[in-house]
Design a protein around this motif. Sequence first.
Motif, PDB file in Angstrom:
ATOM      1  N   CYS A  12     -26.112  25.862  21.799  1.00 22.73           N
ATOM      2  CA  CYS A  12     -26.425  24.787  22.772  1.00 22.73           C
ATOM      3  C   CYS A  12     -26.573  23.420  22.084  1.00 22.73           C
ATOM      4  N   VAL A  13     -25.588  23.026  21.312  1.00 28.52           N
ATOM      5  CA  VAL A  13     -25.699  21.764  20.564  1.00 28.52           C
ATOM      6  C   VAL A  13     -25.452  20.570  21.490  1.00 28.52           C
ATOM      7  N   ARG A  14     -26.257  19.544  21.326  1.00 29.47           N
ATOM      8  CA  ARG A  14     -26.044  18.263  21.997  1.00 29.47           C
ATOM      9  C   ARG A  14     -26.289  17.163  20.961  1.00 29.47           C
ATOM     10  N   VAL A  15     -25.310  16.262  20.795  1.00 27.70           N
ATOM     11  CA  VAL A  15     -25.519  15.084  19.948  1.00 27.70           C
ATOM     12  C   VAL A  15     -25.096  13.882  20.786  1.00 27.70           C
ATOM     13  N   HIS A  16     -26.021  12.935  20.996  1.00 30.90           N
ATOM     14  CA  HIS A  16     -25.676  11.812  21.888  1.00 30.90           C
ATOM     15  C   HIS A  16     -26.163  10.489  21.296  1.00 30.90           C
ATOM     16  N   PRO A  17     -25.236   9.823  20.582  1.00 31.29           N
ATOM     17  CA  PRO A  17     -25.604   8.549  19.963  1.00 31.29           C
ATOM     18  C   PRO A  17     -25.496   7.355  20.918  1.00 31.29           C
ATOM     19  N   TYR A  18     -26.257   6.315  20.620  1.00 29.43           N
ATOM     20  CA  TYR A  18     -25.996   5.015  21.254  1.00 29.43           C
ATOM     21  C   TYR A  18     -26.200   3.928  20.208  1.00 29.43           C
ATOM     22  N   ILE A  19     -25.506   2.802  20.420  1.00 30.35           N
ATOM     23  CA  ILE A  19     -25.591   1.713  19.436  1.00 30.35           C
ATOM     24  C   ILE A  19     -26.732   0.795  19.854  1.00 30.35           C
ATOM     25  N   ARG A  20     -27.815   0.825  19.063  1.00 32.65           N
ATOM     26  CA  ARG A  20     -28.980  -0.009  19.399  1.00 32.65           C
ATOM     27  C   ARG A  20     -28.728  -1.460  19.017  1.00 32.65           C
ATOM     28  N   LYS A  21     -28.002  -1.638  17.895  1.00 32.88           N
ATOM     29  CA  LYS A  21     -27.661  -3.003  17.476  1.00 32.88           C
ATOM     30  C   LYS A  21     -26.212  -2.992  17.030  1.00 32.88           C
ATOM     31  N   GLY A  22     -25.414  -3.874  17.599  1.00 30.51           N
ATOM     32  CA  GLY A  22     -23.984  -3.856  17.305  1.00 30.51           C
ATOM     33  C   GLY A  22     -23.509  -5.007  16.461  1.00 30.51           C
ATOM     34  N   GLY A  23     -24.378  -5.927  16.131  1.00 30.79           N
ATOM     35  CA  GLY A  23     -23.970  -7.092  15.341  1.00 30.79           C
ATOM     36  C   GLY A  23     -24.896  -8.245  15.624  1.00 30.79           C
ATOM     37  N   GLU A  24     -24.462  -9.443  15.242  1.00 36.16           N
ATOM     38  CA  GLU A  24     -25.359 -10.595  15.321  1.00 36.16           C
ATOM     39  C   GLU A  24     -24.932 -11.619  16.369  1.00 36.16           C
ATOM     40  N   ALA A  25     -23.654 -11.976  16.378  1.00 33.77           N
ATOM     41  CA  ALA A  25     -23.180 -13.022  17.296  1.00 33.77           C
ATOM     42  C   ALA A  25     -21.687 -12.873  17.493  1.00 33.77           C
ATOM     43  N   ILE A  26     -21.178 -13.577  18.506  1.00 37.28           N
ATOM     44  CA  ILE A  26     -19.799 -13.355  18.940  1.00 37.28           C
ATOM     45  C   ILE A  26     -18.761 -13.727  17.879  1.00 37.28           C
ATOM     46  N   ASN A  27     -19.066 -14.702  17.048  1.00 38.17           N
ATOM     47  CA  ASN A  27     -18.044 -15.162  16.101  1.00 38.17           C
ATOM     48  C   ASN A  27     -18.371 -14.804  14.654  1.00 38.17           C
ATOM     49  N   ILE A  28     -19.158 -13.739  14.490  1.00 33.49           N
ATOM     50  CA  ILE A  28     -19.536 -13.299  13.142  1.00 33.49           C
ATOM     51  C   ILE A  28     -19.116 -11.843  12.961  1.00 33.49           C
ATOM     52  N   VAL A  29     -18.521 -11.514  11.857  1.00 33.13           N
ATOM     53  CA  VAL A  29     -18.252 -10.102  11.548  1.00 33.13           C
ATOM     54  C   VAL A  29     -19.603  -9.372  11.532  1.00 33.13           C
ATOM     55  N   ALA A  77     -19.374 -12.634   8.022  1.00 35.70           N
ATOM     56  CA  ALA A  77     -18.397 -13.658   7.642  1.00 35.70           C
ATOM     57  C   ALA A  77     -17.867 -14.277   8.936  1.00 35.70           C
ATOM     58  N   HIS A  78     -17.189 -15.388   8.838  1.00 35.24           N
ATOM     59  CA  HIS A  78     -16.592 -15.997  10.037  1.00 35.24           C
ATOM     60  C   HIS A  78     -15.554 -15.010  10.583  1.00 35.24           C
ATOM     61  N   ALA A  79     -15.703 -14.650  11.863  1.00 33.54           N
ATOM     62  CA  ALA A  79     -14.875 -13.567  12.410  1.00 33.54           C
ATOM     63  C   ALA A  79     -13.409 -13.961  12.534  1.00 33.54           C
ATOM     64  N   ALA A  80     -13.102 -15.280  12.627  1.00 34.87           N
ATOM     65  CA  ALA A  80     -11.706 -15.713  12.770  1.00 34.87           C
ATOM     66  C   ALA A  80     -11.183 -16.372  11.500  1.00 34.87           C
ATOM     67  N   ALA A  81     -12.024 -17.197  10.874  1.00 32.94           N
ATOM     68  CA  ALA A  81     -11.542 -17.964   9.724  1.00 32.94           C
ATOM     69  C   ALA A  81     -11.479 -17.114   8.451  1.00 32.94           C
ATOM     70  N   ALA A  82     -12.417 -16.131   8.349  1.00 29.40           N
ATOM     71  CA  ALA A  82     -12.472 -15.396   7.078  1.00 29.40           C
ATOM     72  C   ALA A  82     -12.910 -13.945   7.240  1.00 29.40           C
ATOM     73  N   PRO A  83     -12.294 -13.185   8.174  1.00 34.32           N
ATOM     74  CA  PRO A  83     -12.721 -11.779   8.328  1.00 34.32           C
ATOM     75  C   PRO A  83     -12.540 -10.981   7.033  1.00 34.32           C
ATOM     76  N   HIS A  84     -11.619 -11.436   6.183  1.00 34.10           N
ATOM     77  CA  HIS A  84     -11.396 -10.721   4.916  1.00 34.10           C
ATOM     78  C   HIS A  84     -12.600 -10.823   3.991  1.00 34.10           C
ATOM     79  N   MET A  85     -13.499 -11.779   4.272  1.00 32.69           N
ATOM     80  CA  MET A  85     -14.705 -11.912   3.446  1.00 32.69           C
ATOM     81  C   MET A  85     -15.838 -10.999   3.957  1.00 32.69           C
ATOM     82  N   GLY A  86     -15.660 -10.421   5.146  1.00 26.96           N
ATOM     83  CA  GLY A  86     -16.738  -9.630   5.739  1.00 26.96           C
ATOM     84  C   GLY A  86     -16.576  -8.132   5.520  1.00 26.96           C
ATOM     85  N   ILE A  87     -17.628  -7.415   5.790  1.00 31.35           N
ATOM     86  CA  ILE A  87     -17.580  -5.942   5.855  1.00 31.35           C
ATOM     87  C   ILE A  87     -18.147  -5.565   7.214  1.00 31.35           C
ATOM     88  N   ASN A  88     -17.311  -4.987   8.062  1.00 29.36           N
ATOM     89  CA  ASN A  88     -17.645  -4.837   9.478  1.00 29.36           C
ATOM     90  C   ASN A  88     -18.434  -3.544   9.741  1.00 29.36           C
TER      91      ASN A  88
END
Length: 436
Positions: free
Chosen positions: A249-266, A214-225
């Motif tokens: 000896c547990v190790r869990v190490h995540p990384y975010i491969r994809k964090g979203g689509e564009a700067i102004n999109i939820v 959704a539009h990150a500024a105009a309509a964040p309420h329409m998005g699911i982040n």
Amino acid sequence: MDRIEEKILALIDANAPRLQALADDIFHHAEQGYHEYRTAKLVADFLKELGLEPREGLAITGVKAAIGKGTGPNVALIGELDGLACPTHPDATELGFAHSCGHYAQIVCMLGAALALSDPEVAASLDGTATIFAVPAEEFQDASVREEVRASHDVHCAGGKCELLRRGEFDDIDLAVTTHSLMVDRDSGADLVLGNSACTGFVGKTVYLHGRAAHAAAAPHMGINALNAACLGMSALGMVRETFQEKDCVRVHPYIRKGGEAINIVPSETIVDMMVRANNQPAIEHVSEQVDNCFKGAAMAIGCEAEIVNAQGYTPCPQRLPDQVMWDAAALLGDKYKVVSIPDGACNTASTDVGDLFAVMPVLNFTFGGSTGDLHSKDYKVSDPDVAHILPAKMMALLAYRLLKDGGAEAKKIVDGYQAPYTKESYKEYVKKISG
Ligand SMILES: [Zn+2]
């Protein structure tokens, strides 16, 4: 020292400049796992020059050649072909790969051993087979690479040895000899460390979080982040860490491969990749479930869908203290080298697909010094080319000879004394269950 042992050492010494040049070449041309085409060709050409007849293209880039009689025990001498993504390494290729885990040195070691063992007189003294085996992809491959090689070459396993086991390329092997650049205690001053420290195994996990853009500024309420769900999942994971037990000896190490689509999109699609490691299978399974709950709960809180895909990782490695035959071989290398045993009871919290070899056969392992800087970091570099490239070649060749001389008595003793958790067939069934 017998005549053959003298000859093995002399042959490797005489060819040291050639092996050093090879080390330099491979070091500067690191390739991604399952994409080691240049390195594989170099290996195959070298083996052909020795008069051997390598089989090529095994699990895409594996190369395998036999030396010896074809009867008696079959000992695989393993070298790993892959570099790893380490774009900040000063010697990284244009694609960002570097040999910052030292695998290039393992290939040189294996080829140095092949050079000595293929000498006609040395080869005739082996009462069994030394199989020179260059294997792809020791480093666990990212999900994107796993998907690519599954589609292009029907590769089911991220680890090269697992895939070769699945394909039956280890069916003829009784015992494996592996080596690696020194993993722990890198400043200990040891030139050779004999034996194999216990290592963790793991499951590969990819969490896909599906939200709504959704539009990150105009309509964040329409998005699911979906990014918020990923962050919440990782916070939850941080909070369950207090339940992890030191003994596992547990190790869990995540990384975010994809964090979203564009700067102004939820962010609507987020992908979190990780490895869930422990030193025993029940702990891996238990922690894997805890991680799933973290991300499922986070997704529910934010309103996302969570889709979790597990990939076969590596099985935990048992500790194996040095066999007497390793001490005997190392004693021939000369007094100037410091040779020690692995510390008894230590756990290396990293993982290797050597664990999967241990699942079906005994493995004799040693690690070698001659480098500084942490493995997998931009600082990894060779400080003593003799210790890093020539000494391990001698050790591997002498060990193979000691295992296979006198009717292959030492190899037979070790194979007979080993209780493998799987047969080669039941291992294939296990892979089929997880990876299809
Ligand atoms: Zn490695």
